[in-house]
Design an enzyme around this catalytic site. Sequence first.
Site, PDB file in Angstrom:
ATOM      1  CE  LYS A 255     -32.778 -12.761  84.904  1.00 28.02           C
ATOM      2  NZ  LYS A 255     -33.732 -12.135  85.825  1.00 28.02           N
ATOM      3  CG  ASP A 260     -38.218 -15.190  85.398  1.00 27.81           C
ATOM      4  OD1 ASP A 260     -38.500 -16.262  85.959  1.00 27.81           O
ATOM      5  OD2 ASP A 260     -37.897 -14.146  86.005  1.00 27.81           O
ATOM      6  CE  LYS A 267     -41.191 -13.334  86.341  1.00 22.57           C
ATOM      7  NZ  LYS A 267     -40.967 -12.380  87.420  1.00 22.57           N
ATOM      8  CG  ASP A 278     -35.606 -12.387  82.892  1.00 18.20           C
ATOM      9  OD1 ASP A 278     -35.239 -11.243  83.172  1.00 18.20           O
ATOM     10  OD2 ASP A 278     -35.770 -13.283  83.737  1.00 18.20           O
ATOM     11  CG  ASP A 337     -40.073 -14.637  89.811  1.00 15.76           C
ATOM     12  OD1 ASP A 337     -39.432 -14.803  88.759  1.00 15.76           O
ATOM     13  OD2 ASP A 337     -41.001 -13.814  89.931  1.00 15.76           O
ATOM     14  CD  GLU A 339     -35.045 -15.695  87.135  1.00 18.90           C
ATOM     15  OE1 GLU A 339     -35.799 -15.445  88.104  1.00 18.90           O
ATOM     16  OE2 GLU A 339     -34.896 -14.919  86.175  1.00 18.90           O
ATOM     17  NE  ARG A 341     -32.197 -12.079  93.479  1.00 16.74           N
ATOM     18  CZ  ARG A 341     -32.948 -11.261  94.210  1.00 16.74           C
ATOM     19  NH1 ARG A 341     -32.769 -11.202  95.525  1.00 16.74           N
ATOM     20  NH2 ARG A 341     -33.856 -10.502  93.652  1.00 16.74           N
TER      21      ARG A 341
HETATM   22  N1  BES Z   1     -36.892 -11.174  85.544  1.00 17.84           N
HETATM   23  C1  BES Z   1     -37.405 -10.715  86.756  1.00 17.84           C
HETATM   24  C2  BES Z   1     -37.287  -9.211  86.959  1.00 17.84           C
HETATM   25  C3  BES Z   1     -38.022  -8.307  86.008  1.00 17.84           C
HETATM   26  C4  BES Z   1     -39.182  -7.708  86.410  1.00 17.84           C
HETATM   27  C5  BES Z   1     -37.500  -8.011  84.764  1.00 17.84           C
HETATM   28  C6  BES Z   1     -39.838  -6.849  85.560  1.00 17.84           C
HETATM   29  C7  BES Z   1     -38.171  -7.162  83.913  1.00 17.84           C
HETATM   30  C8  BES Z   1     -39.336  -6.568  84.325  1.00 17.84           C
HETATM   31  C9  BES Z   1     -36.699 -11.381  87.937  1.00 17.84           C
HETATM   32  O1  BES Z   1     -36.183 -12.630  87.712  1.00 17.84           O
HETATM   33  C10 BES Z   1     -37.709 -11.506  89.016  1.00 17.84           C
HETATM   34  O2  BES Z   1     -38.617 -12.246  88.862  1.00 17.84           O
HETATM   35  N2  BES Z   1     -37.507 -10.761  90.079  1.00 17.84           N
HETATM   36  C11 BES Z   1     -38.396 -10.790  91.169  1.00 17.84           C
HETATM   37  C12 BES Z   1     -37.540 -10.938  92.379  1.00 17.84           C
HETATM   38  C13 BES Z   1     -38.290 -11.209  93.618  1.00 17.84           C
HETATM   39  C14 BES Z   1     -38.877 -12.589  93.609  1.00 17.84           C
HETATM   40  C15 BES Z   1     -37.326 -11.076  94.766  1.00 17.84           C
HETATM   41  C16 BES Z   1     -39.134  -9.462  91.196  1.00 17.84           C
HETATM   42  O3  BES Z   1     -38.500  -8.436  90.941  1.00 17.84           O
HETATM   43  O4  BES Z   1     -40.331  -9.460  91.434  1.00 17.84           O
HETATM   44 ZN    ZN Z   2     -35.760 -13.105  85.714  1.00 22.91          ZN
HETATM   45 ZN    ZN Z   3     -37.637 -14.189  88.135  1.00 24.03          ZN
END
Ligand code: BES
Ligand code: ZN
Ligand code: ZN
Length: 489
Positions: A255, A260, A267, A278, A337, A339, A341
Amino acid sequence: MKLNALSSTEALLEKVDVLCVPSSKERAAFIYDDVLARIIHADALPPFAELLAMKSNPSFFFGHWKGHRIKVVFWCEGEKMTEASAYSLAKKMAIKVRTDCPGTTGLVIHHLDNTQVVQSMFAGWTAGQYDIGLYKQADNAIHKNINGEICTYLPATVDEAVVKDGITIGLVQQEVMNLVNTPANHQSPASLGAWASRSAAQYGYSADILDKQHLITLGMHALLAVNRGSEQPAQCVVTHYKHPEAKQKIALIGKGVIFDTGGISIKDSKNMHYMKSDMAGAAAALGTVEACARLKLKVEVIAIAPITDNSIDGLAIKPGDVISSYAGKTIEVIDTDAEGRLILADALAYAVKEYKPDVMIDMATLTGSIVGALGPQAAGLFSKNDQLASSLAASGDQTGERVWRMPMYDEYHDDMQSDIADIKNLSEKPYAGAITAAKFLEYFTSEHTSWAHLDIAGMGFQPNGFGKGYCATGFGIRLLVRWLSLHAS
Ligand code: BES
Ligand code: ZN
Ligand code: ZN
């Protein structure tokens, strides 16, 4: 900091001021017996058992050898010495030298007579000297004054090339840390692609940059959808190293989200600055291919890194949008968010179709959910293939880059079913977020029987001693290099 391997015990004792001895709770690494006996007998110090029983860690004493004063430090790491503890010991020692006693001359770690341990030591010492001060303009005592020399004894049973290999792994890890620590205003899909092209030219492997026009032609609609809010065009970077004797083809998918913001599902600003990391999965995948090329491993390995920002703009995708994908499947975007996946869906489907790999491993800072489950101690490992899962877990334990297996029950897929499209990108249930994310990815792997997903959200960037706050770890390089050298040649 100079790193030195000496094959004579006497030469070593003459040279060093500090002898650092990896030890379990019971005893020092056996290869030290002879060396330590000389020092201890000279000073009539108590036997090891008593010294090691000292509760402080590390415990130490001052000894002499032929009039030369030596500080002996016993360093206990867990129950027994493993490659993982050797690595973390080596890393801590290097950090200690730089932060506590810059200029120390001669730090020695003697260790087990084991090729992997020697490699880990040198990888650890090299990576441990990483300097996070990328943009500091003045010399800084902590970061710059590393004048010491670390020496180790090289047992006759260990090939000298192992020292060089360890240093190479540490150097690649440093490069990956640089990429991940680089802030988003100094990084872009193009700059990561340029890094890959430079590396490929230097170390003799290939790098293909699929630019935005190419992505449109290929139909990478999910990657392009995430890229809509960004000023910088997305790229998919593909690097490929193949040794003529390689028997299997391994694809590593990473990824690569430069930053992000969350997109329209923005966020919280607290800790949003961590999101420059990220792209740690992409950096690890690209770095692993560089490491394989530099180490000339007998493997064939392909890194596929979809790279884009996840930004906010009038053009950005909105919650509720339905997008298409490289696999031809439609996706309802519940949350912009989620994204990672989306871009991985295209990269996984592309890997299967274009390369037909024997094994496919993706790495992604994918979910906060895995950080909640495992914290900063292990990456989540998702795979239906028991053999692949257990071999990855073993390599993780040995190198100290641990992975912990999570379930992939098909019932979880039900939570990803959309009313309007083939699949949705968010389960909307308040649990199992890392698992449902993995199930989403699985939908795009064409039921590949040898696929593993590593959710490294808690591992790519964490407080790890290189600075006061969070810092890149280079997670994945040591794990994958070890796994590839054992299972892919
Ligand atoms: N990049 C984040 C995940 C992340 C969180 C990486 C903390 C490093 C530290 C990912 O893209 C994300 O935002 N995931 C969300 C998914 C949710 C919206 C289903 C999350 O985990 O909150
Ligand atoms: Zn992310
Ligand atoms: Zn995200």
